[in-house]
Write a protein that holds these residues in place. Structure first.
Motif, PDB file in Angstrom:
ATOM      1  N   ARG A  48       0.865  -1.191   0.000  1.00  0.00           N
ATOM      2  CA  ARG A  48       0.000   0.000   0.000  1.00  0.00           C
ATOM      3  C   ARG A  48       0.893   1.231   0.000  1.00  0.00           C
ATOM      4  N   LEU A  49       0.600   2.174  -0.889  1.00  0.00           N
ATOM      5  CA  LEU A  49       1.367   3.418  -0.916  1.00  0.00           C
ATOM      6  C   LEU A  49       0.819   4.390   0.128  1.00  0.00           C
ATOM      7  N   CYS A  50       1.730   4.995   0.884  1.00  0.00           N
ATOM      8  CA  CYS A  50       1.342   5.836   2.010  1.00  0.00           C
ATOM      9  C   CYS A  50       1.913   7.246   1.877  1.00  0.00           C
ATOM     10  N   LYS A  51       1.233   8.192   2.515  1.00  0.00           N
ATOM     11  CA  LYS A  51       1.599   9.602   2.408  1.00  0.00           C
ATOM     12  C   LYS A  51       2.754   9.972   3.337  1.00  0.00           C
ATOM     13  N   HIS A  52       2.850   9.287   4.485  1.00  0.00           N
ATOM     14  CA  HIS A  52       3.834   9.641   5.499  1.00  0.00           C
ATOM     15  C   HIS A  52       4.706   8.436   5.843  1.00  0.00           C
ATOM     16  N   PRO A  53       5.944   8.672   6.281  1.00  0.00           N
ATOM     17  CA  PRO A  53       6.848   7.552   6.582  1.00  0.00           C
ATOM     18  C   PRO A  53       6.538   6.823   7.876  1.00  0.00           C
ATOM     19  N   LYS A  54       5.781   7.444   8.779  1.00  0.00           N
ATOM     20  CA  LYS A  54       5.429   6.816  10.042  1.00  0.00           C
ATOM     21  C   LYS A  54       3.959   7.056  10.359  1.00  0.00           C
ATOM     22  N   PRO A  55       3.349   6.161  11.126  1.00  0.00           N
ATOM     23  CA  PRO A  55       1.962   6.373  11.527  1.00  0.00           C
ATOM     24  C   PRO A  55       1.864   7.479  12.578  1.00  0.00           C
ATOM     25  N   VAL A  56       0.670   7.980  12.782  1.00  0.00           N
ATOM     26  CA  VAL A  56       0.423   8.923  13.866  1.00  0.00           C
ATOM     27  C   VAL A  56       0.767   8.241  15.194  1.00  0.00           C
ATOM     28  N   ALA A  57       1.486   8.922  16.048  1.00  0.00           N
ATOM     29  CA  ALA A  57       1.922   8.348  17.322  1.00  0.00           C
ATOM     30  C   ALA A  57       0.733   8.035  18.225  1.00  0.00           C
ATOM     31  N   ILE A  58       0.879   7.009  19.057  1.00  0.00           N
ATOM     32  CA  ILE A  58      -0.156   6.669  20.036  1.00  0.00           C
ATOM     33  C   ILE A  58      -0.129   7.708  21.153  1.00  0.00           C
ATOM     34  N   TRP A  59      -1.265   8.308  21.410  1.00  0.00           N
ATOM     35  CA  TRP A  59      -1.311   9.362  22.428  1.00  0.00           C
ATOM     36  C   TRP A  59      -2.415   9.145  23.462  1.00  0.00           C
ATOM     37  N   HIS A  60      -3.278   8.174  23.262  1.00  0.00           N
ATOM     38  CA  HIS A  60      -4.300   7.863  24.260  1.00  0.00           C
ATOM     39  C   HIS A  60      -3.753   6.914  25.334  1.00  0.00           C
ATOM     40  N   LYS A  61      -4.155   7.108  26.556  1.00  0.00           N
ATOM     41  CA  LYS A  61      -3.901   6.131  27.603  1.00  0.00           C
ATOM     42  C   LYS A  61      -4.954   5.028  27.512  1.00  0.00           C
ATOM     43  N   GLN A  62      -4.663   3.889  28.162  1.00  0.00           N
ATOM     44  CA  GLN A  62      -5.527   2.725  28.013  1.00  0.00           C
ATOM     45  C   GLN A  62      -6.014   2.208  29.359  1.00  0.00           C
ATOM     46  N   LYS A  63      -7.114   1.457  29.285  1.00  0.00           N
ATOM     47  CA  LYS A  63      -7.619   0.749  30.450  1.00  0.00           C
ATOM     48  C   LYS A  63      -6.713  -0.443  30.738  1.00  0.00           C
ATOM     49  N   ASP A  64      -6.936  -1.102  31.873  1.00  0.00           N
ATOM     50  CA  ASP A  64      -6.163  -2.292  32.212  1.00  0.00           C
ATOM     51  C   ASP A  64      -6.570  -3.465  31.326  1.00  0.00           C
ATOM     52  N   ALA A  65      -5.641  -4.418  31.150  1.00  0.00           N
ATOM     53  CA  ALA A  65      -5.896  -5.620  30.353  1.00  0.00           C
ATOM     54  C   ALA A  65      -6.913  -6.516  31.074  1.00  0.00           C
ATOM     55  N   PRO A  66      -7.613  -7.424  30.345  1.00  0.00           N
ATOM     56  CA  PRO A  66      -7.546  -7.565  28.888  1.00  0.00           C
ATOM     57  C   PRO A  66      -8.395  -6.508  28.189  1.00  0.00           C
ATOM     58  N   PHE A  67      -8.180  -6.376  26.893  1.00  0.00           N
ATOM     59  CA  PHE A  67      -8.853  -5.376  26.080  1.00  0.00           C
ATOM     60  C   PHE A  67      -8.546  -3.980  26.622  1.00  0.00           C
ATOM     61  N   ARG A  68      -7.321  -3.557  26.358  1.00  0.00           N
ATOM     62  CA  ARG A  68      -6.832  -2.275  26.868  1.00  0.00           C
ATOM     63  C   ARG A  68      -7.358  -1.138  25.999  1.00  0.00           C
ATOM     64  N   THR A  69      -8.651  -0.965  26.013  1.00  0.00           N
ATOM     65  CA  THR A  69      -9.290   0.044  25.172  1.00  0.00           C
ATOM     66  C   THR A  69      -8.836   1.439  25.557  1.00  0.00           C
ATOM     67  N   PRO A  70      -8.713   2.339  24.592  1.00  0.00           N
ATOM     68  CA  PRO A  70      -8.243   3.696  24.884  1.00  0.00           C
ATOM     69  C   PRO A  70      -9.282   4.489  25.680  1.00  0.00           C
ATOM     70  N   ILE A  71      -8.799   5.295  26.604  1.00  0.00           N
ATOM     71  CA  ILE A  71      -9.667   6.087  27.470  1.00  0.00           C
ATOM     72  C   ILE A  71     -10.041   7.392  26.767  1.00  0.00           C
ATOM     73  N   ASP A  72     -11.321   7.741  26.832  1.00  0.00           N
ATOM     74  CA  ASP A  72     -11.848   8.999  26.267  1.00  0.00           C
ATOM     75  C   ASP A  72     -11.533   9.133  24.777  1.00  0.00           C
ATOM     76  N   PHE A  73     -11.686   8.031  24.050  1.00  0.00           N
ATOM     77  CA  PHE A  73     -11.428   8.064  22.602  1.00  0.00           C
ATOM     78  C   PHE A  73     -12.646   8.650  21.883  1.00  0.00           C
ATOM     79  N   ASP A  74     -12.412   9.627  21.017  1.00  0.00           N
ATOM     80  CA  ASP A  74     -13.484  10.266  20.251  1.00  0.00           C
ATOM     81  C   ASP A  74     -13.628   9.562  18.910  1.00  0.00           C
ATOM     82  N   ASN A  75     -14.685   8.782  18.762  1.00  0.00           N
ATOM     83  CA  ASN A  75     -14.884   7.993  17.553  1.00  0.00           C
ATOM     84  C   ASN A  75     -15.144   8.871  16.325  1.00  0.00           C
ATOM     85  N   TYR A  76     -15.446  10.149  16.550  1.00  0.00           N
ATOM     86  CA  TYR A  76     -15.822  11.036  15.445  1.00  0.00           C
ATOM     87  C   TYR A  76     -14.734  12.044  15.112  1.00  0.00           C
ATOM     88  N   MET A  77     -13.556  11.915  15.719  1.00  0.00           N
ATOM     89  CA  MET A  77     -12.442  12.777  15.350  1.00  0.00           C
ATOM     90  C   MET A  77     -11.974  12.424  13.940  1.00  0.00           C
TER      91      MET A  77
END
Length: 470
Positions: A48-77
């Protein structure tokens, strides 16, 4: 209220997509390359051809395992600002394959926004048991800077060749349950050190129905593939190990998905199926076999596209496989002359599985008729075994009625392991471990006696169980 730390994180996210605009004429292979569906004479190359050399950095904190879902993630950003986002871009790609005595180069081919800027190329006319070095070149247009990514693979030997073979298998990898903040998933680096001949991923490669984001439309679903494919451990692994991917419910829509499932937001089963074929190269039907020399053949079955509605009453007409695949499976297994035969199933065949809330696999009562037939049939085939995905714990089980052996790899990370009480050993269990890891299967001959070895590893590459059958 926005504090200084949150403001700093937002500034980073907003600025990351702008940095590469200085070199806007360049393209990148941020999602790597995959060498898939390898036979003795062919392979499929994906990128796949990509626009940038690296992905956007991870900046959300996560809940405890299992399923360490991101806290306060905005699904509509905006999707291009989400953790792990990798924007695609228009351009063209050229593939070069090199052996000791031959160089083969394709024409430059454009990628399309309609296929998420992915390229899939079927390469035929290859030689058996031969090492091929892969060079992918990408460019925006004819006079633009060329970007490269390299890989290599070895084709399968012919079905008459007696040769040792080893392959890895893994399942269930939720992006937010990564266990290495730099590399992604430690299990991939551990598998790469074993240098397997090929790899089987048995499904739940992504999770559309888990937060970060919930994939309620095509753009959000594609983002899941971009993010997980950009982890360095996956890029390194798939660029040098031939792979075969199967889909399961979370790859295709949501938990326990079937063609009768209601859409997940605006994402339909048909939409998700199209995305699967965009992101995962195939060369023919989704049910197929891997033949690797005289002593090994592996059956890859399709468990979502042809299944009945999970909720209808069990009976002779209720099926996970569908009529065509079921007939193919029986006929092809019976006609195979491979010494060892393995059914690679995205879901359990033997189990045991959880009783509460599970009704979508052959070890559940909801598919008891077909499950009983399948276990009986497989048990009558000499040296036939099952390797299954979908369960987030490792086990070796022996069916109490037929003696059929099943090997479950477990989730790809410890953070994703759950779903079974580690003290709940059943009569079927020969081995039980509620942790992450992978399976390594090797086939070889000792004193000309064919031997198969099933080894369970933890995520760091340590052997936690071994079963040898001669």
């Amino acid at each position: 209220m926005i504090n200084k730390q949150n403001l700093f994180c937002w500034l980073i996210v907003l600025c990351v997509p702008l940095i590469p605009h200085i070199a806007s004429s360049q393209v990148y292979f941020t999602n790597g390359l995959k060498i898939q569906e390898v036979t003795d004479t062919s392979a499929v190359i994906w990128t796949r051809l990509c626009k940038h050399p690296k992905p956007v950095a991870i900046w959300h904190k996560q809940k405890d395992a299992p399923f360490r879902t991101p806290i306060d993630f905005d699904n509509y950003m905006p999707v291009n600002q989400m953790d792990g986002a990798v924007e695609g871009t228009f351009g063209e790609v050229r593939i070069t394959l090199t052996t000791q005595d031959r160089v083969t180069t394709t024409d430059w081919k454009y990628v399309s926004v309609y296929k998420d800027f992915t390229l899939m190329e079927v390469i035929n006319g290859l030689k058996p048991n031969t090492v091929y070095h892969v060079l992918l070149e990408g460019r925006k247009k004819k006079d633009s800077v060329i970007t490269e990514i390299k890989g290599h693979f070895k084709t399968a030997p012919s079905s008459k060749t007696i040769i040792p073979v080893g392959f890895t298998s893994s399942t269930c990898q939720y992006f937010w349950d990564y266990d290495d903040p730099i590399r992604g998933f430690k299990a991939y680096d551990a598998m790469l050190k074993l240098n397997p001949d090929f790899h089987c991923q048995t499904g739940d490669y992504v999770y559309y129905d888990k937060p970060g984001p919930l994939s309620f439309n095509i753009e959000l679903a594609r983002h899941k593939w971009h993010a997980i494919n950009a982890w360095p451990s996956l890029v390194d692994f798939y660029s040098s190990i031939p792979s075969f991917l199967q889909k399961d419910d979370h790859d295709i829509l949501k938990d326990d998905a079937s063609p009768d499932s209601e859409p997940f937001g605006e994402l339909t089963f048909e939409d998700a199926l199209s995305i699967w074929h965009e992101q995962v190269p195939l060369n023919g039907k989704p049910f197929r076999t891997i033949r690797w020399g005289k002593d090994l053949e592996v059956w890859l079955v399709e468990a979502r596209e042809f299944r009945s509605d999970n909720n209808i009453d069990d009976g002779e007409n209720k099926s996970i496989f569908g009529k065509e695949q079921k007939a193919w499976l029986q006929a092809s297994i019976e006609s195979s002359d491979a010494t060892f035969k393995i059914l690679m199933s995205p879901t359990p065949v033997v189990g045991p599985d959880r009783v509460k809330g599970k009704n979508d696999n052959h070890s559940n009562d909801s598919y008891k008729t077909e499950g009983s037939w399948l276990r009986r049939f497989l048990s009558t085939q000499k040296n036939m075994f099952v390797v299954n995905g979908d369960r987030h714990w490792q086990y070796v089980s022996k069916d109490l009625e037929t003696g059929l052996l099943e090997f479950s790899q477990g989730a790809t990370s410890d953070e994703h392991a759950q779903g079974w009480n580690p003290d709940d050993y059943r009569p079927e269990h020969e081995f039980l471990r509620v942790k992450g890891g992978f399976l390594y299967v090797s086939v070889y001959r000792e004193d000309n006696i064919p031997t198969i070895n099933f080894r369970h590893y933890d995520v760091d590459g340590n052997v936690v169980h071994e079963k040898i059958i001669r």
